[in-house]
Design an enzyme around this catalytic site. Sequence first.
Site, PDB file in Angstrom:
ATOM      1  N   HIS A   1      18.919  76.191  -9.439  1.00 54.30           N
ATOM      2  CA  HIS A   1      18.843  77.518 -10.033  1.00 54.30           C
ATOM      3  C   HIS A   1      19.272  78.553  -8.993  1.00 54.30           C
ATOM      4  CE1 HIS A   1      15.264  75.684 -12.462  1.00 54.30           C
ATOM      5  NE2 HIS A   1      16.427  75.221 -12.872  1.00 54.30           N
TER       6      HIS A   1
ATOM      7  N   TYR B   1       7.314  79.846  -1.983  1.00 55.99           N
ATOM      8  CA  TYR B   1       8.447  80.737  -1.717  1.00 55.99           C
ATOM      9  C   TYR B   1       8.082  82.196  -2.011  1.00 55.99           C
ATOM     10  CZ  TYR B   1       9.305  79.840  -6.757  1.00 55.99           C
ATOM     11  OH  TYR B   1       9.183  79.690  -8.123  1.00 55.99           O
TER      12      TYR B   1
END
Length: 471
Positions: A72, A135
């Site tokens: 992605h 993240y």
Amino acid sequence: MSKIEFGKSLARVETGIPGLVVFDLPVHGDSRGWFKENWQREKMTEMGLPDFGPIQNNISFNDAVGTTRGIHAEPWDKWVSVATGRIFGAWVDLREGPTFGAVFTAEIDPSKAIFVPRGVGNSYQTLEADTAYSYLVNDHWSPEASYSFLNLADETTAIAWPIPLSEVEVSAKDLRHPRLADVTPIPARKALVVGASGQLGRALRGELGTSARIEWTTRAEFDLGAPDVDSARRWRDYDTIVNAGAYTAVDLAETADGRKDAWMANAAGPAALARIATEYGITLVHVSSDYVFDGTSERAYREDAPVCPLGVYGQSKAAGDLAVSTSPRHYIVRTSWVIGEGKNFVRTMVSLAERGISPSVVDDQRGRLTFASEIARAISHLLATRAPYGTYNVTGGGAPRTWAEIAADIFALTDADRSRVTGVSTADYFSKARGPVAPRPLNSVLDLTKIEATGFVPRDAGEQLREYLGS
């Protein structure tokens, strides 16, 4: 179960994909466990990591070995690390440009992290059970954002997954993503030019061209005073704002209505742009004026000279400068005596010369002409070279002149007698004015040393004047 490597020094490792950088992280451990600084802004930005401004922290927990996710590419930056466990990561550049399709792979455990810039596809496969993948991102998810996806089994990139995709857990959605030939690249972030219809805006069109990544807007189309200015655009899609608009009617600024308009355009508007630029990590370019000084200095004004404006116009410009200077990524381009398309001093003198009129022109104000094309060229130079942020003086080069000397030059260059121009003091020139008159700085000479140190060579103003009249 892998063993974490303790005692490494903080270090960055380039990957071959522009902006994609791996960091070795110091991990400190003993019999009780371990500790690391997973994200430390000061240390990491000192090592060249962009100060990307994370606003959200996400964690993906994976039970089984072989869990595979991606590829992605989102329109924001990521700081990826592993809290526990180990992954095989694969990153593919899905941005427009020459590195589209480039691949980087690496194993990441708690002693490593990777900065993933906007538009680089991100994917991973777990190599240990109970892996927690963490993240930081610098934007919130939005259905209006531009995303790109790549099939995990794409033959062109040919990622060598440690565990074959036929043997692992992959979502049906990831299996349906397109091959590289059918991927829509993530476009580059855009530049917005505010005040595109003004003389500097028109000069910027000539300098910057018709790139699709440059968006032009006028004050009528984009109201900086609107209450919804912060949400008027998806600001994360922009990397640069050039504020080419300003209120420049210095005498009208001394009236009640003019004062309001000057402060709106020159102070409140730039303050709104500075707020937006700060929040979204945008580079803000703003054009300032010699009128922020009182003109009493006996030497050329340097960028660090204290501002001391005399009138409303100068005061509003100084306020705008101070607002813009609060934005971390800013260029304040301070200039003087601007000449561009439309009505200006040079055209007025040409008209007088042609009609046989002998003017009286101020002879106690000194400065240099600055053609709008020169300001546009300087802005392009600062952005292209990524010069250190801050304030830069930009004017034409050559010896300073008075307005009367420039007028005489114009007369001579149009085959009129230069002696027809008579010098007069500023005080005498405006002594019979019927309306309000703004005070003018007598010394408008700006020191050009700082911009020259970046490799920019200001063109001689007299030479440009000859070219301007010739055209």
